[in-house]
Design a protein around this motif. Structure first.
Motif, PDB file in Angstrom:
ATOM      1  N   LYS A 274       0.838  -1.196   0.000  1.00  0.00           N
ATOM      2  CA  LYS A 274       0.000   0.000   0.000  1.00  0.00           C
ATOM      3  C   LYS A 274       0.874   1.247   0.000  1.00  0.00           C
ATOM      4  O   LYS A 274       2.006   1.220   0.475  1.00  0.00           O
ATOM      5  CB  LYS A 274      -0.900   0.023   1.240  1.00  0.00           C
ATOM      6  CG  LYS A 274      -1.881  -1.139   1.312  1.00  0.00           C
ATOM      7  CD  LYS A 274      -2.770  -1.026   2.558  1.00  0.00           C
ATOM      8  CE  LYS A 274      -3.779  -2.163   2.637  1.00  0.00           C
ATOM      9  NZ  LYS A 274      -4.662  -2.037   3.827  1.00  0.00           N
ATOM     10  N   ALA A 275       0.337   2.333  -0.529  1.00  0.00           N
ATOM     11  CA  ALA A 275       1.024   3.622  -0.498  1.00  0.00           C
ATOM     12  C   ALA A 275       0.708   4.321   0.814  1.00  0.00           C
ATOM     13  O   ALA A 275      -0.442   4.312   1.283  1.00  0.00           O
ATOM     14  CB  ALA A 275       0.589   4.488  -1.677  1.00  0.00           C
ATOM     15  N   SER A 276       1.711   4.925   1.406  1.00  0.00           N
ATOM     16  CA  SER A 276       1.526   5.603   2.687  1.00  0.00           C
ATOM     17  C   SER A 276       0.441   6.672   2.600  1.00  0.00           C
ATOM     18  O   SER A 276       0.341   7.396   1.604  1.00  0.00           O
ATOM     19  CB  SER A 276       2.841   6.249   3.133  1.00  0.00           C
ATOM     20  OG  SER A 276       2.650   7.040   4.284  1.00  0.00           O
ATOM     21  N   THR A 277      -0.348   6.777   3.643  1.00  0.00           N
ATOM     22  CA  THR A 277      -1.360   7.832   3.739  1.00  0.00           C
ATOM     23  C   THR A 277      -0.834   9.044   4.496  1.00  0.00           C
ATOM     24  O   THR A 277      -1.536  10.056   4.604  1.00  0.00           O
ATOM     25  CB  THR A 277      -2.618   7.302   4.448  1.00  0.00           C
ATOM     26  OG1 THR A 277      -2.252   6.814   5.746  1.00  0.00           O
ATOM     27  CG2 THR A 277      -3.261   6.173   3.649  1.00  0.00           C
ATOM     28  N   LEU A 278       0.396   8.955   5.027  1.00  0.00           N
ATOM     29  CA  LEU A 278       0.949  10.056   5.815  1.00  0.00           C
ATOM     30  C   LEU A 278       1.685  11.082   4.960  1.00  0.00           C
ATOM     31  O   LEU A 278       1.955  12.192   5.415  1.00  0.00           O
ATOM     32  CB  LEU A 278       1.906   9.512   6.884  1.00  0.00           C
ATOM     33  CG  LEU A 278       1.307   8.546   7.900  1.00  0.00           C
ATOM     34  CD1 LEU A 278       2.355   8.146   8.939  1.00  0.00           C
ATOM     35  CD2 LEU A 278       0.082   9.147   8.591  1.00  0.00           C
ATOM     36  N   GLY A 279       2.038  10.701   3.743  1.00  0.00           N
ATOM     37  CA  GLY A 279       2.705  11.626   2.835  1.00  0.00           C
ATOM     38  C   GLY A 279       4.009  12.151   3.397  1.00  0.00           C
ATOM     39  O   GLY A 279       4.802  11.426   3.993  1.00  0.00           O
ATOM     40  N   THR A 280       4.214  13.468   3.252  1.00  0.00           N
ATOM     41  CA  THR A 280       5.462  14.084   3.686  1.00  0.00           C
ATOM     42  C   THR A 280       5.564  14.190   5.204  1.00  0.00           C
ATOM     43  O   THR A 280       6.628  14.555   5.728  1.00  0.00           O
ATOM     44  CB  THR A 280       5.604  15.495   3.085  1.00  0.00           C
ATOM     45  OG1 THR A 280       4.468  16.285   3.465  1.00  0.00           O
ATOM     46  CG2 THR A 280       5.671  15.420   1.563  1.00  0.00           C
ATOM     47  N   ASP A 281       4.484  13.889   5.928  1.00  0.00           N
ATOM     48  CA  ASP A 281       4.508  14.008   7.391  1.00  0.00           C
ATOM     49  C   ASP A 281       5.041  12.768   8.089  1.00  0.00           C
ATOM     50  O   ASP A 281       5.181  12.763   9.314  1.00  0.00           O
ATOM     51  CB  ASP A 281       3.095  14.290   7.924  1.00  0.00           C
ATOM     52  CG  ASP A 281       2.676  15.740   7.717  1.00  0.00           C
ATOM     53  OD1 ASP A 281       3.554  16.553   7.378  1.00  0.00           O
ATOM     54  OD2 ASP A 281       1.489  16.049   7.887  1.00  0.00           O
ATOM     55  N   ALA A 282       5.324  11.702   7.349  1.00  0.00           N
ATOM     56  CA  ALA A 282       5.684  10.428   7.984  1.00  0.00           C
ATOM     57  C   ALA A 282       6.906  10.555   8.889  1.00  0.00           C
ATOM     58  O   ALA A 282       6.911  10.069  10.026  1.00  0.00           O
ATOM     59  CB  ALA A 282       5.928   9.360   6.919  1.00  0.00           C
ATOM     60  N   VAL A 283       7.963  11.223   8.419  1.00  0.00           N
ATOM     61  CA  VAL A 283       9.187  11.335   9.214  1.00  0.00           C
ATOM     62  C   VAL A 283       8.932  12.194  10.447  1.00  0.00           C
ATOM     63  O   VAL A 283       9.341  11.845  11.566  1.00  0.00           O
ATOM     64  CB  VAL A 283      10.336  11.931   8.368  1.00  0.00           C
ATOM     65  CG1 VAL A 283      11.592  12.090   9.224  1.00  0.00           C
ATOM     66  CG2 VAL A 283      10.630  11.043   7.164  1.00  0.00           C
ATOM     67  N   LEU A 284       8.243  13.312  10.258  1.00  0.00           N
ATOM     68  CA  LEU A 284       7.956  14.205  11.382  1.00  0.00           C
ATOM     69  C   LEU A 284       7.113  13.504  12.444  1.00  0.00           C
ATOM     70  O   LEU A 284       7.373  13.622  13.650  1.00  0.00           O
ATOM     71  CB  LEU A 284       7.243  15.453  10.883  1.00  0.00           C
ATOM     72  CG  LEU A 284       7.071  16.581  11.897  1.00  0.00           C
ATOM     73  CD1 LEU A 284       8.410  17.184  12.267  1.00  0.00           C
ATOM     74  CD2 LEU A 284       6.155  17.660  11.342  1.00  0.00           C
ATOM     75  N   LEU A 285       6.106  12.760  12.004  1.00  0.00           N
ATOM     76  CA  LEU A 285       5.249  12.034  12.959  1.00  0.00           C
ATOM     77  C   LEU A 285       6.033  10.930  13.667  1.00  0.00           C
ATOM     78  O   LEU A 285       5.801  10.661  14.850  1.00  0.00           O
ATOM     79  CB  LEU A 285       4.040  11.455  12.229  1.00  0.00           C
ATOM     80  CG  LEU A 285       3.017  12.485  11.747  1.00  0.00           C
ATOM     81  CD1 LEU A 285       1.956  11.821  10.874  1.00  0.00           C
ATOM     82  CD2 LEU A 285       2.357  13.199  12.923  1.00  0.00           C
ATOM     83  N   GLY A 286       6.956  10.293  12.960  1.00  0.00           N
ATOM     84  CA  GLY A 286       7.797   9.295  13.606  1.00  0.00           C
ATOM     85  C   GLY A 286       8.699   9.920  14.653  1.00  0.00           C
ATOM     86  O   GLY A 286       8.902   9.355  15.736  1.00  0.00           O
ATOM     87  N   ALA A 287       9.252  11.098  14.332  1.00  0.00           N
ATOM     88  CA  ALA A 287      10.078  11.810  15.314  1.00  0.00           C
ATOM     89  C   ALA A 287       9.253  12.165  16.543  1.00  0.00           C
ATOM     90  O   ALA A 287       9.725  12.071  17.683  1.00  0.00           O
ATOM     91  CB  ALA A 287      10.668  13.062  14.684  1.00  0.00           C
ATOM     92  N   MET A 288       8.009  12.570  16.321  1.00  0.00           N
ATOM     93  CA  MET A 288       7.129  12.871  17.455  1.00  0.00           C
ATOM     94  C   MET A 288       6.879  11.634  18.298  1.00  0.00           C
ATOM     95  O   MET A 288       6.933  11.681  19.530  1.00  0.00           O
ATOM     96  CB  MET A 288       5.788  13.427  16.947  1.00  0.00           C
ATOM     97  CG  MET A 288       5.797  14.895  16.627  1.00  0.00           C
ATOM     98  SD  MET A 288       4.169  15.467  16.081  1.00  0.00           S
ATOM     99  CE  MET A 288       3.114  14.822  17.372  1.00  0.00           C
ATOM    100  N   ALA A 289       6.605  10.502  17.648  1.00  0.00           N
ATOM    101  CA  ALA A 289       6.313   9.275  18.389  1.00  0.00           C
ATOM    102  C   ALA A 289       7.514   8.846  19.229  1.00  0.00           C
ATOM    103  O   ALA A 289       7.368   8.496  20.408  1.00  0.00           O
ATOM    104  CB  ALA A 289       5.914   8.162  17.411  1.00  0.00           C
ATOM    105  N   VAL A 290       8.705   8.888  18.629  1.00  0.00           N
ATOM    106  CA  VAL A 290       9.920   8.532  19.372  1.00  0.00           C
ATOM    107  C   VAL A 290      10.169   9.538  20.487  1.00  0.00           C
ATOM    108  O   VAL A 290      10.479   9.176  21.636  1.00  0.00           O
ATOM    109  CB  VAL A 290      11.133   8.474  18.418  1.00  0.00           C
ATOM    110  CG1 VAL A 290      12.437   8.389  19.199  1.00  0.00           C
ATOM    111  CG2 VAL A 290      11.010   7.289  17.473  1.00  0.00           C
ATOM    112  N   GLY A 291      10.025  10.813  20.158  1.00  0.00           N
ATOM    113  CA  GLY A 291      10.294  11.858  21.136  1.00  0.00           C
ATOM    114  C   GLY A 291       9.334  11.842  22.311  1.00  0.00           C
ATOM    115  O   GLY A 291       9.739  12.034  23.461  1.00  0.00           O
ATOM    116  N   LEU A 292       8.046  11.618  22.037  1.00  0.00           N
ATOM    117  CA  LEU A 292       7.064  11.599  23.116  1.00  0.00           C
ATOM    118  C   LEU A 292       7.341  10.482  24.111  1.00  0.00           C
ATOM    119  O   LEU A 292       7.241  10.677  25.330  1.00  0.00           O
ATOM    120  CB  LEU A 292       5.656  11.453  22.536  1.00  0.00           C
ATOM    121  CG  LEU A 292       5.081  12.698  21.847  1.00  0.00           C
ATOM    122  CD1 LEU A 292       3.797  12.343  21.102  1.00  0.00           C
ATOM    123  CD2 LEU A 292       4.825  13.795  22.860  1.00  0.00           C
TER     124      LEU A 292
END
Length: 310
Positions: A274-292
């Motif tokens: 499947k193609a990601s639904t997060l688009g260009t936000d995927a890396v930023l959201l991953g950084a948030m998840a790790v950071g939180l």
């Protein structure tokens, strides 16, 4: 931090974004120049969020390449020249200040983002294959990011897939040389397409019926399928998510033929693609998840340390 864009955000401990900026990189910055620019962005965001930089609990940097902890540098990151020098990672203190910080591979963070906010939610074994200006993969096993012994797990740009384009001699692997955005544009040029400056131009032309562009799309699907065949044989994922500019923007043109090719290449069932639904936000959201996760632990540890005894 990517080749073209830098995306910066400040989030609270709940995960709500208080301020964010997406900025186009000037390109050609030295590590010190880039850090000075990032520090300016950080100050601007802190002002917008109504906090001081000293209030930031933790900073997460997502970058291409591999963080070599032995030399405190970034390796395998040709789009960030100068960061392979020993000690370069320490420059991030100019942004983070006295607060702790983490440096993570951007595609690894995209995989974490997919697991936390995207198509990987509830799936224990999946891979995020990033296809854009570069190529990489983030691996989730039993719901956890797999980094490998050197932090280099998923550097699939070096898979021996493709015809061995000269881009290999510029610090790029064989797969990346043919299947990245530059590889797509290069093949389009060899097939006689004119006025093509980006992979998007090629895929748009293919949608419009251009035969040469369709030939490029078929070659791209073939390269991706052969790379995925090896990945599937080793990892046996339930899901493969296509991310990056090509993976997201051209997923509708690639998933069908890739799946068809894989039917002849893999021994067992082809995983969901499947193609990601997060688009260009995927890396930023991953950084948030790790950071939180880490920031909450830090806040708890500080609260316990400051609590009165008895």
């Amino acid at each position: 931090m990517g080749r073209e864009f830098v995306r910066v955000a400040i989030a609270d401990l709940v995960g709500d974004i208080a301020a964010r900026k997406d900025e186009h990189r000037k390109g050609g910055e030295s590590p010190r120049e880039l850090v000075a620019w990032l520090a300016g962005l950080a100050h601007t965001l802190a002002d917008e969020a109504g906090v001081a930089l000293a209030d930031i609990t933790l900073t997460v940097f997502g970058t291409p390449g591999v963080h070599d902890k032995g030399t405190s540098s970034l390796q395998l990151a040709p789009n960030l020249p100068g960061w392979d020098r020993p000690g370069s990672i320490g420059l991030f203190e100019g942004v983070a200040g006295d607060a702790p910080y983490l440096v993570e591979n951007d595609v690894d963070l995209a995989a974490v983002g997919e697991g936390a906010y995207g198509l990987g939610q509830g799936i224990a074994h999946f891979a995020l294959v990033w296809i854009g200006t570069g190529i990489g993969m983030g691996i989730m096993i039993d719901g956890k990011l797999y980094r490998g012994c050197q932090g280099a797990a998923g550097e699939i740009s070096y898979l021996p897939v493709g015809e061995g384009d000269p881009l290999v001699n510029r610090g790029r692997g064989m797969l990346e040389s043919v299947a990245s955005a530059d590889g797509v544009v290069a093949l389009a040029g060899r097939l006689g397409m004119r006025g093509v400056s980006s992979a998007k131009d090629v895929f748009d032309a293919a949608r419009a019926g251009d035969e040469a562009a369709r030939e490029v799309v078929a070659a791209e699907a073939d390269h991706i399928a052969h790379a995925l065949a090896g990945i599937i044989a080793v990892l046996d994922p339930e899901l493969v998510v296509l991310g990056g500019g090509i993976g997201v923007q051209a997923g509708d043109m690639l998933i069908g033929p890739v799946t068809e090719f894989l039917g002849d290449l893999v021994a067992l069932r082809v995983p969901m693609i499947k193609a990601s639904t997060l688009g260009t936000d995927a890396v930023l959201l991953g950084a948030m998840a790790v950071g939180l996760t880490r920031a909450r632990d830090l806040v708890f540890e500080r609260a316990v340390a400051q609590a009165p005894l008895g």
